[in-house]
Design an enzyme around this catalytic site. Sequence first.
Site, PDB file in Angstrom:
ATOM      1  N   HIS A 148       0.654  -1.213  -0.192  1.00  0.00           N
ATOM      2  CA  HIS A 148      -0.223   0.220  -0.038  1.00  0.00           C
ATOM      3  C   HIS A 148       0.843   1.123   0.144  1.00  0.00           C
ATOM      4  CE1 HIS A 148      -2.940  -3.243   1.927  1.00  0.00           C
ATOM      5  NE2 HIS A 148      -3.144  -3.180   0.974  1.00  0.00           N
ATOM      6  N   TYR A 156       4.724  -1.137   4.094  1.00  0.00           N
ATOM      7  CA  TYR A 156       4.883  -2.196   5.114  1.00  0.00           C
ATOM      8  C   TYR A 156       4.251  -3.247   4.905  1.00  0.00           C
ATOM      9  CZ  TYR A 156       8.590   1.608   6.115  1.00  0.00           C
ATOM     10  OH  TYR A 156       9.497   2.146   5.934  1.00  0.00           O
ATOM     11  N   HIS A 157       3.553  -3.125   4.038  1.00  0.00           N
ATOM     12  CA  HIS A 157       1.728  -4.560   3.969  1.00  0.00           C
ATOM     13  C   HIS A 157       2.530  -5.388   2.357  1.00  0.00           C
ATOM     14  CE1 HIS A 157      -0.601  -1.498   5.348  1.00  0.00           C
ATOM     15  NE2 HIS A 157       0.252  -2.166   7.084  1.00  0.00           N
ATOM     16  N   HIS A 158       3.405  -6.778   2.749  1.00  0.00           N
ATOM     17  CA  HIS A 158       4.388  -6.927   1.718  1.00  0.00           C
ATOM     18  C   HIS A 158       2.773  -8.063   1.140  1.00  0.00           C
ATOM     19  CE1 HIS A 158       8.110  -6.969   3.724  1.00  0.00           C
ATOM     20  NE2 HIS A 158       7.928  -5.567   2.744  1.00  0.00           N
TER      21      HIS A 158
END
Lengths: 532, 188
Positions: free
Chosen positions: A315, A468-470
């Site tokens: 995101h 930091y949403h992989h």
Amino acid sequence: MNDGADRTPSPRADVCIVGAGPAGATIAAELSAAGYGVVVLDAGPRFDPVDRVEQMERHLRPGVDGTVWDTDPERDAYSSSGERYYPLNVARVKGIGGSTLHWQAMVMRMHEQDFELASATGMADDWPLDYEDLRPYYADAEEELSVSGASDNPFAPPRDQPHPLPAFPPSYSDSLFADACEAVGLTTHSVPNARNSESTNEASACVGYGTCNPVCPSGAKYDATRHIDAAEATGARVVDRAPVQRLEHDAAGDRVTAAVYATPDGSKHRQAAREFVVAAGGVETPRLLLLSRSERYPNGLANSSGVVGRYFMDHLFAGMGGTLDEPTRQKHVGFNTTESHQFYDRPDDSRTAIKLEFLNYAGPAPTDIALTADSFGDDLLAEIRDGYGQHVAMGALVEQLPRKENRIRLDPSRTDDHGNPVPDVVWGLDDTTRRTVERANEIQRAVLEQMGVDIGWTVGPDNTGPAYHHMGTTRMGTDPAESVVDPQLRTHDLANLTLAGSSVFVTGGAMNPTLTIAALSLKAADHVAERL
Amino acid sequence: MELSRRDALAALSAAGVGSLAGCAAPAATDDAGDRPDGDEMGRPGSSPVGDHELETLVAVAEVVYPSAVSGVGDFVRTYTGGRVDGDDDYAGGVAEAVAILDDYATEFYGGEYATRSREDRAEALDYMSVDVVNPEPDGTDAQRVRHYLVNELLYALYTSPTGASLAGLENPPGHPGGTESYQEGPEE
């Protein structure tokens, strides 16, 4: 280094789970409670909860040595070769609990449209399951994470029961936005938080340390150690500092036979099991599959499709802030209490999803100013009064569409502390995502200008960064030629290998992903149990 | 505004001393003065931080703290007593930084730092460039003074409810002050 822990393999394990973050821990707790023999292997350490106040100090006070969660530059080495630099090691935590140790704990259900994006808008792809398939698991996940929330969100998908705990009330800062939001036609509502608004048997209510990200000293914020504790209480075995080096399979290539892992004393071990679950996050999960290539799978385990590591998504953050001519009461808590999902669903293919946030922690805290100031005494206090207290800010998460060229691949030119090629994060932005960041900024500017804010900063398409949403690197689908796992999260190629976590997301929406990770993990646990 | 013992304990909590996370505020231990092997401030008998070092810390605090706060002496002594307890590295760093200040003050102002006037003490920090250096525990003299003395004292003050309240924040980050204040407006 020997800490006395027994890290030898379990002689009999029904399930071996790689990764002790929210996905792996949830599955471990479910399967262990059901009576199965579970072994969890994690690359990172087991952090002692007693140390969390000291970790908070490391966060609050510049000049104190060490990262909050002990990033190891050799263990966690990586490359970033894409159009945009990706700061991987501030985006994750390795250890028991995984990245929930430093997360913000915002937990929303994805929308119905998220699961049918291609059908609805022509963008990207549909998921092979829909909201109704996940709906009961979302409810269970909210229970598992003790979510504090309210049913006041007119844009949220349908639900059958209230959240387990009441929502945190809105902040004074939120109230400053109210008139402006009404004037520009923006509807706001509460934020579901995976932090206790009331005490439960598992944790105390939030006591307002205000340092949620990166560390909650009170334990009121959910992290996956709760499920690890639950798993261990029913007999699961959790082995820390045991990075899995590769997965081995049988001669036919139909089943995984063992996880080969290293231990701090330099040994390597093989953990056999009937079922394997890889839940190591959107970067390490595809990396482990790529590292596990064999004659049968020369491009990487479970990678007949060739898409392992492909479609990496995050995101994007869009934000804007400034100051008002009045106190705004920031920094009392480290979480948000108001959002707007009004611009979440996409009207067509002109933009992606936007989730708008109203920050309760805009601007610096007094300590931030004091410790870096070049004045003392009354002059310093004047500087602090000038710098703290009148800030407001809006943030947003913006959806990034899956693109094949954004990927996690191995970098053969660099190796980690065990001699394995490090992950290379290849990441860039597409025009639709950039346009959506601009649209988020337009909405933010309309609100802030209506409030009379002296706008001081903007995070837009040129200086945006990841949240930091992989996601997306072992995508789910029904076609083995186009996807890695099926709707049960089992790989198309190997019958006893499950991949859990946000790596299976087909599209990423703009909701913080962990509630969906937990819901999918509960579903996957049911399917693994059916096979055992 | 009077700094209290409760403020010092709150600051100790934020400094990671006496971890009682999850308990009601304040989260620091309140037994620093009850140790059988220490003095009334909880300092072990062999600590390098003795009365002279405490006096010097108070003298620094009188310079770097705003004039609006009172009770600085007790606040600094309580905070430091808890801070050095069991942390020999930190205590040693404080003692060395005090010695640095004393050497400087003796050479340029004719006596140990704590004995000099408030104006001389402020000027000494200024002339040493303590105001403009980055804190560094193993750095230059000025960086060590900034790290062990100045920033430690500023951290203590502005993570305490009373200190941060000077800027309108009664529940600063690091202080478990509950979840009521964020909902409340400013005092009229």
